[in-house]
Structures are given as structure tokens and as C-alpha cells.
Design an enzyme around this catalytic site. Structure first.
Site, short mmCIF file in Angstrom:
data_model
loop_
_atom_site.label_atom_id
_atom_site.label_comp_id
_atom_site.label_asym_id
_atom_site.label_seq_id
_atom_site.Cartn_x
_atom_site.Cartn_y
_atom_site.Cartn_z
N ASP A 294 0.86 -1.18 0.00
CA ASP A 294 0.00 0.00 0.00
C ASP A 294 0.90 1.23 0.00
O ASP A 294 2.03 1.20 0.49
CB ASP A 294 -0.89 -0.01 1.25
CG ASP A 294 -1.90 1.15 1.28
OD1 ASP A 294 -2.19 1.73 0.22
OD2 ASP A 294 -2.41 1.44 2.39
N HIS A 295 0.40 2.31 -0.56
CA HIS A 295 1.10 3.59 -0.44
C HIS A 295 0.90 4.15 0.97
O HIS A 295 -0.19 4.04 1.53
CB HIS A 295 0.57 4.60 -1.47
CG HIS A 295 1.00 4.28 -2.87
ND1 HIS A 295 0.11 4.23 -3.93
CD2 HIS A 295 2.22 4.01 -3.39
CE1 HIS A 295 0.77 3.94 -5.03
NE2 HIS A 295 2.04 3.80 -4.74
N PHE A 469 -4.82 4.12 0.64
CA PHE A 469 -6.02 3.40 0.23
C PHE A 469 -5.77 2.58 -1.03
O PHE A 469 -6.70 2.31 -1.79
CB PHE A 469 -7.20 4.36 0.01
CG PHE A 469 -7.50 5.26 1.17
CD1 PHE A 469 -8.25 4.81 2.24
CD2 PHE A 469 -7.01 6.56 1.20
CE1 PHE A 469 -8.53 5.64 3.31
CE2 PHE A 469 -7.29 7.41 2.28
CZ PHE A 469 -8.04 6.94 3.33
N HIS A 470 -4.54 2.14 -1.25
CA HIS A 470 -4.17 1.45 -2.50
C HIS A 470 -3.65 0.05 -2.20
O HIS A 470 -2.52 -0.30 -2.53
CB HIS A 470 -3.12 2.25 -3.26
CG HIS A 470 -3.55 3.63 -3.64
ND1 HIS A 470 -2.66 4.66 -3.87
CD2 HIS A 470 -4.79 4.15 -3.85
CE1 HIS A 470 -3.34 5.75 -4.18
NE2 HIS A 470 -4.63 5.46 -4.17
N LEU A 471 -4.46 -0.78 -1.59
CA LEU A 471 -4.04 -2.13 -1.20
C LEU A 471 -4.00 -3.05 -2.42
O LEU A 471 -4.97 -3.12 -3.18
CB LEU A 471 -5.00 -2.70 -0.15
CG LEU A 471 -5.24 -1.84 1.09
CD1 LEU A 471 -6.20 -2.55 2.04
CD2 LEU A 471 -3.95 -1.52 1.80
#
Length: 539
Positions: A294-295, A469-471
């Protein structure tokens, strides 16, 4: 038992595209199972309404990360979309493909047909670019409109001018494959409204006779007959148990948390883990749930002066005028994505591709709260390592489908992530103190000018950073000799028949971008793989 040719788990970005493409074939039947409800609420259609969807459990899965050692034991809220459209119905609306090298690295890992040039026809196929762009790399006829920001603020212009003065060129189209530069984000907002994946792809498909959408369907497991997956079990809102059969394939498009969760609940995963929690092993597959990425973003805030920011426009009485503008189809803060400007830069001159991701908003938020605007005028700049080396895992705690899984991203565990994040924070500081922003910059509020040394800034990053929010990555795609990959390069789950995973969880590495655009491309390509087709001409 009701049966369909295909059963898709999840009506998010990937599931919506798949339902649309697979149902194009005459006589093909598709059932889409979605745990959330319909996407009719105005908070979903109005872009600014996304801030209202992130709390509670009406629109999101309320996942929470395990305490991360590198964050001093902090846990983070990790909301993911639980509604028709998935996260594309509640996210920040930025359309960002990533860099050529992001996808070429997937191919270099042994995944045939997954380089940038291979994926380009699929990026083009899904989008309808409204605005400038090279037709050789941009799509004009797709279902998803991609537009430019039409609300220009002097503060945002000064941010971009400051980056240009620091040697970062303006980039008129960062979605051309080369991200390095600065400018305004493109977004999937059209005529003032959000265009989610469901609106673009799923709702048109539902008009076909063979397509069925079941909402509030909590999937509890897969039906297996030996090595073949034959259907899906789910629980309806009233607690009733159902099974829907799949004559051809089941496709998990449930996302980077729920896809590995579904496999594990069905007895597909690491045997020692499944044995320990009392789940009978149906198929040993060691990599399920691994490689979570994730970011991690660190925000710096400053008080603004001599300019109106989103903070003022979003309060009455000015908000009334913004509502009127939005209703009249004119530029309005109600039709903005939360992040407006970007800088894709390099942490060191020797770096080949941009490895700093800087995000700008002409507004500021209350400390410790997600997207809650302050009362005073402000500006926010976020810094992130776009290709994090830190990775973690997703694993179920028990055989109970209702129990939340373990989600451990291990933020900032890798030294490179710490180093590049720190470089990004320093870059933001330079932008804040630039001559171009000087007329509007009053003082830094977070972390504050007293936080100066590398150790102090890194400590701030550990204490105040948050999820991007980039899983991705938990059902990783890999070649045959990669024993811990979950799917092959045709997205088939290894060792099983009739089951694919097609969503962000198959990404071997996180692209240096928001993940929505790449997920659409994955689903477009996945649909062709299922149908035995090849992309040609971006059609």
C-alpha cells in the site's frame, strides 16, 4: 440451485468491467455478488460527498491494520468500498495509470503479456478521454469519461509554478506513460458527477437479459468438486444461506483483502495457517494473502493567506453559492477530487524514473481526522514513496466469515521507504518556502517549523502518516517456477480449475499511481483471457 456461466464475487472496479465484457457474448449468463448495497445515494454521485462515505459501515468495509512496528505500534483505518461500484464509488476520483516501468517490471518477473505495451490497448479500451492527449496512448471511445479539473485556484497555480522553478517540467498528460513532471490530476467526473466503474460498465450490462446483480450478498466460501470450483456460497441480508453455481468459471474480484480472505475461508492457502485456525485444507497454496502493499502518505499542512481555499468555499454562506453552481453545471468545489495538483519527481538525479509522489490540495484538514476540513484557510501537501518495498499480509483469524481478517501492511518497514519518504517531506518543505508560494504561505502548521532534523521529520512521518487506500498484491501473479505466486499470467488460481482472481490483488508490485486505472486494465485483459481473445488496436 441457480446456475450461471460465470459468477463474479464483487461489484467493484474489476467486477463491473468483467460483467460488462463477458455479457457482450450472446447467450452468456453472469451473476455478480456484492456484499454492499446499491449505489444510489447522492453522496456517491456528488464528488465532494465521498467524505461522508468513509465513516460507519454503510459504504465501506471497516478494516483496520495490525500495529506496525515502524509506526511505533500504530494501527490505521483501512476503509475499502462495500457498495456497488466498490471503492470507485467512494474514493478520491483520481485517474492515474502509472509509469511504463511499473508494468514492464511485471513482465520482467516472468508474467508474459503484462508489460506496458501489452496493457496499453486495455487502458485505452476502458476510457473516453475528454481533453488533450495523444490518441496513440489515450482512448476516446470507452465507457469511462476522463476529464480535466475545471476549478482553478491561484494557490494551485502557485504550487505548480513553484515546482517548475525547481526544475520539474509541466506535464500536460501524465497518463501518456511518462509521469515525471507537475500539473493537475485527471479524474472520472463528468458533468459534475462521479462516474464509478458501476455506472460506466455494470449498469449498462444489467440491461442485458443474462446478467444478475445480487446486493447485500455476503460470500462465505467456494464450492469445490475435487480440484474444480463449481460455485459460490453466500449469506443474504436476512441470514439465509444460498449457493449459486458456475458452469464455466468463478471469478474473485473482491479486492486485496477479500479475495485472499475468500480463498482462505474455502481452504485454499498455507496449510499450516489453515490447520492452526481450524479450516480444512482443500488446496495448499502458500502465497495466498502474502505480498500486501500500500502507499503510505505523509501530509504537511500550512496556514494560507491572501487567497480563498476549499476551507472557505465549503462553509456557509459560500457553500450555498457552490451548490447553486453545481446544480447549474458550472465549476464548483462540489465537483472536485480531494487532490488537485501533483509533482512526480526524483529523490536523486541518478534515479531513472520519478520516485517521489507529491500531492497538493488548496485546503487543509483537522489534525488526526480523515478529510475533515479546518475552519481556517490552509493548504496540504502529501509525500509518498510511489513503489514501496515494504510488504505484509492478509490472513483470516478463524473459520468465521464474519470475523475481520488480520491486515498487516508493515508500513515503512523497508529502509528505502523511510529514505524516500523523508526526501519527499523535504521536497514539500522546499515548495512551501518557494518564492512562488510566498504570497500565500503564512506558516507551517504540521509538523511545524520546530520539527527540523531528519530524525524528527521521520518520527513525524511515523506518527502522522496514513494509508494511500491502495491495497494490492495478496494473490500475486507469477510464473510457474514462482512457488509463492497465487495466479498464473492468465489469472487462473494455481492447481485449481474454474477459478480466477481478477482484481488489484494480482499485482506483483504496486504501480506508482492510484490503483483504479490499472485495475480496470487488469479486468479488461482478464475478460479477453477468459473469452480467448487478444487485444487489437485498443478496441
Amino acid at each position: 440451485m441457480e446456475s450461471f456461466d460465470y459468477v463474479i464475487v464483487g461489484a467493484g472496479a474489476a467486477g463491473s468491467v468483467l460483467a460488462g465484457r463477458l455479457s457482450e457474448d450472446a447467450g452468456t449468463s453472469v451473476c455478480v455478488l456484492e456484499a454492499g448495497g446499491p449505489d444510489r445515494h447522492p453522496y456517491i454521485s456528488i464528488p465532494a460527498g465521498f467524505v461522508k462515505t468513509l465513516y460507519g459501515d454503510r459504504f465501506v468495509w471497516g478494516f483496520e491494520s495490525e500495529p506496525s512496528a515502524a509506526l511505533g505500534g500504530r494501527s490505521l483505518a483501512l476503509p475499502q468500498g462495500k457498495v456497488v461500484g466498490g471503492s470507485s464509488s467512494i474514493n478520491g476520483l483520481v485517474y492515474n495509470r502509472g509509469q511504463v516501468a511499473d508494468f514492464d517490471s511485471w513482465a520482467q518477473m516472468g508474467n508474459r503479456g503484462w508489460g506496458f505495451e501489452d496493457l496499453l490497448p486495455y487502458f485505452k479500451r476502458s476510457e473516453r478521454r475528454i481533453g488533450p492527449g495523444d490518441d496513440g496512448v489515450r482512448g476516446r471511445d470507452g465507457a469511462l469519461p476522463i476529464t480535466d479539473i475545471d476549478w482553478i485556484n491561484p494557490l494551485s497555480e502557485a504550487f505548480i509554478e513553484a515546482a517548475v522553478a525547481m526544475g520539474i517540467p509541466r506535464n500536460p498528460d501524465y497518463n501518456s506513460g511518462r509521469q515525471f513532471g507537475t500539473g493537475y490530476f485527471q479524474r472520472y467526473i463528468h458533468q459534475g458527477k462521479r462516474v464509478s466503474a458501476a455506472k460506466a460498465f455494470l449498469h449498462p450490462a444489467l440491461k442485458r437479459p443474462g446478467v444478475k446483480l445480487v446486493t447485500r450478498a455476503r460470500v462465505t466460501g467456494l464450492e469445490l468438486d475435487g480440484r474444480r470450483v463449481t460455485g459460490v456460497r453466500y449469506r443474504d441480508a436476512g441470514g439465509g444461506e444460498h449457493v449459486v453455481g458456475a458452469r464455466r468459471e468463478v471469478i474473485s474480484s473482491a479486492g486485496a483483502v477479500n479475495s485472499p480472505r475468500l480463498l482462505q475461508l474455502s481452504g485454499i492457502g498455507e496449510p499450516s495457517h489453515l490447520d492452526a485456525i481450524g479450516v480444512p485444507v482443500r488446496h495448499a497454496l502458500a502465497g495466498v494473502g502474502e505480498n500486501l502493499r500500500d502507499h503510505y502518505s505523509v501530509r504537511l499542512c500550512a496556514r494560507a493567506r491572501n487567497v480563498r481555499t476549499i476551507n472557505e468555499y465549503a462553509r456557509w454562506p459560500r457553500l450555498g453559492l457552490e451548490v447553486a453552481k453545481w446544480l447549474a453545471g458550472k465549476p464548483s468545489v462540489l465537483a472536485l477530487c480531494p487532490t488537485i495538483g501533483f509533482v512526480h519527481a526524483k529523490s536523486h538525479p541518478g534515479v531513472e524514473d520519478s520516485d517521489l509522489r507529491i500531492l497538493f490540495t488548496p485546503g487543509s484538514y483537522e489534525e488526526g481526522k480523515v478529510y475533515v476540513l479546518e475552519g481556517a484557510p490552509g493548504m496540504t501537501c502529501g509525500a509518498a514513496q510511489p513503489r514501496p518495498e515494504s510488504s505484509g499480509h492478509v490472513s483470516i483469524r478463524s473459520a468465521d466469515p464474519a470475523e475481520a481478517p488480520i491486515v498487516q501492511p508493515n508500513y515503512l518497514a523497508a529502509e528505502a521507504d523511510q529514505r524516500i519518504t523523508l526526501a519527499g517531506v523535504r521536497f514539500v518543505r522546499a515548495l512551501f518556502h518557494s518564492p512562488q508560494l510566498a504570497p500565500f504561505f503564512d506558516h507551517e502548521t504540521l509538523p511545524g517549523p520546530e520539527v527540523e532534523s531528519d530524525d524528527e521529520l521521520l518520527d513525524y512521518a511515523r506518527r502522522r502518516g496514513n494509508t494511500g487506500f491502495h491495497l494490492v498484491g495478496t494473490c500475486r501473479m507469477g510464473p510457474a517456477d514462482d512457488a509463492r505466486s497465487v495466479v498464473d499470467d492468465e489469472l487462473r488460481v494455481r492447481g485449481l480449475e474454474g477459478l480466477r482472481v481478477i482484481d488489484a490483488s494480482i499485482m506483483p508490485m504496486l504501480p506508482s499511481a492510484n490503483t483504479f486505472a490499472a485495475t480496470l486494465a487488469i479486468a479488461e485483459k482478464g475478460a479477453d483471457l477468459i473469452r480467448g481473445r487478444r487485444a487489437s488496436g485498443g478496441d
